[in-house]
Design a protein around this motif. Sequence first.
Motif, PDB file in Angstrom:
ATOM      1  N   ASN A  71     -11.474  71.995 -28.511  1.00 64.03           N
ATOM      2  CA  ASN A  71     -11.804  70.696 -29.097  1.00 64.03           C
ATOM      3  C   ASN A  71     -10.695  70.154 -29.990  1.00 64.03           C
ATOM      4  N   VAL A  72      -9.620  70.904 -30.156  1.00 60.26           N
ATOM      5  CA  VAL A  72      -8.525  70.491 -31.037  1.00 60.26           C
ATOM      6  C   VAL A  72      -7.282  70.226 -30.197  1.00 60.26           C
ATOM      7  N   THR A 113      -3.374  69.969 -43.357  1.00 64.27           N
ATOM      8  CA  THR A 113      -4.342  69.423 -42.402  1.00 64.27           C
ATOM      9  C   THR A 113      -5.774  69.609 -42.898  1.00 64.27           C
ATOM     10  N   ILE A 114      -6.617  68.678 -42.488  1.00 66.19           N
ATOM     11  CA  ILE A 114      -8.030  68.738 -42.856  1.00 66.19           C
ATOM     12  C   ILE A 114      -8.670  69.990 -42.273  1.00 66.19           C
ATOM     13  N   ASP A 157     -12.419  65.163 -39.449  1.00 61.48           N
ATOM     14  CA  ASP A 157     -11.032  65.189 -38.964  1.00 61.48           C
ATOM     15  C   ASP A 157     -10.887  64.515 -37.604  1.00 61.48           C
ATOM     16  N   ASP A 158     -11.850  63.638 -37.268  1.00 60.57           N
ATOM     17  CA  ASP A 158     -11.785  62.992 -35.965  1.00 60.57           C
ATOM     18  C   ASP A 158     -10.807  61.824 -35.920  1.00 60.57           C
ATOM     19  N   GLU A 159     -10.520  61.185 -37.068  1.00 64.11           N
ATOM     20  CA  GLU A 159      -9.617  60.034 -37.085  1.00 64.11           C
ATOM     21  C   GLU A 159      -8.349  60.281 -37.882  1.00 64.11           C
ATOM     22  N   ALA A 160      -8.320  61.323 -38.690  1.00 63.83           N
ATOM     23  CA  ALA A 160      -7.127  61.662 -39.474  1.00 63.83           C
ATOM     24  C   ALA A 160      -6.907  63.161 -39.393  1.00 63.83           C
ATOM     25  N   ALA A 161      -5.644  63.563 -39.286  1.00 71.71           N
ATOM     26  CA  ALA A 161      -5.333  64.989 -39.157  1.00 71.71           C
ATOM     27  C   ALA A 161      -5.017  65.631 -40.498  1.00 71.71           C
ATOM     28  N   LEU A 172      -6.586  61.130 -44.395  1.00 75.25           N
ATOM     29  CA  LEU A 172      -7.996  60.912 -44.700  1.00 75.25           C
ATOM     30  C   LEU A 172      -8.157  59.991 -45.908  1.00 75.25           C
ATOM     31  N   VAL A 173      -7.337  60.198 -46.948  1.00 71.57           N
ATOM     32  CA  VAL A 173      -7.428  59.355 -48.145  1.00 71.57           C
ATOM     33  C   VAL A 173      -7.067  57.911 -47.803  1.00 71.57           C
TER      34      VAL A 173
END
Length: 425
Positions: free
Chosen positions: A203-204, A358-359, A372-376, A381-382
């Motif tokens: 999934n990654v 990484t998240i 962590d689906d839209e930012a790595a 994320l911030v």
Amino acid sequence: MDIEVLVTTGGIVVLIVLSAAFSGSETALTAASQPRMHLLAQQGDRRAQLVNRLFADKERMIGTILLGNNLVNILASALATSLLIKLFGEAGVVYATIGMTLLVLIFGEVMPKSYAFHNADRVALRVAPFFNVIVKVLAPVTITIHAAIRVVLGAFGLRLAPEEAEMMASQEALRGAIDLHRGDAPSVREERIMLRSILDLSNVDVSDVMHHRQDIEMIDADLPPQKVVEQVVASPYTRLPLWRGEPENVIGVLHAKALLRQVEAMKDDLSRINVEEVSAPPWFIPESTSLLDQLRAFRRRREHFALVVDEYGSLMGVVTLEDILEEIVGDISDEHDIVPVGVRPQADGSYLVDGRVTIRNLNRRFEWRLPDDEAATIAGLVIQIAKIIPEPGQVFRFGGFRFEVVRRRGNRLTAIRITPATAGG
């Protein structure tokens, strides 16, 4: 009359015993440990092999047990009703209903299932030979019943779960079993993290674990050989991308050991070294490749290093076999690695985190559930939360966490303070 009553009563007792056997076997065969049965079968236990054979076609096994259980329960109830009507008249129907409900419930269901549940493996091994025979004997009936079920469900627009759904359910069950592996001991926590990471490999994408192009070290193929040797010796990396003209134009991957052989062969005149000939051909992979697929590709090609490109062919970064292994076992550092600051716990319960962390690493290390689906990275994320590139000192709250921007360099967030809700943030 007395003989008839005795025979009928004996028949009811036998049928209740059979009902208990069917009920207990159903519980044992569904609750038995498949890993243990598999291990016993490998060790040559024939009964365990029969249990595994039943596991392989669980639908037919359950159908056979339910068929047998219902047959004996209905037959026992019919005999009891007939007997009690002869003894007490019409009131016998009431007596038979109450009596058989209690007998079947206690002796045919609850008691055998309770025993089988607490001794699942032992009971499964004992009943497997008998039920393998029963499954074969009743196979035509159960196949016909399942076919009729599919026809009826199809008439209402319903269908049984496809193989994909069953596979998904199996994976969810495995994840649930991993979550049940509770404990605060560091060894237990590490085991839980590693098991989850193995399941997540498919999934990654490699883009989530690769070294970004702004952080990778590369060598200009047009440099003098002496300069190339000096750069390779000074680098902590074994493999370095080789470019010509512009960094996007990677023409090879230079391995330090291959270069060392050339240095030894031409130690009198290093200028004769042809760096391009020494390098290996570059291997480009799409950023959407899953870690599981890439791990298989590394094993198949017997390589440890790949260049990641986007859909337009632009270089995005590099990924190594070690990067994928670190997703499972955590950071692997040797004496030559440059260990980044990464995450530093603070006295107030917060964490000072490098924006490039990484998240996934944070989630794995602290068992958080940051998306962590839209930012790595945590910096990504911030920015996603803020909808802008925030300034130092700005604070954001999201998902039970407090994020404070500590440092910013240009458009990059280089340090972020994260305070979990449990720390009072």
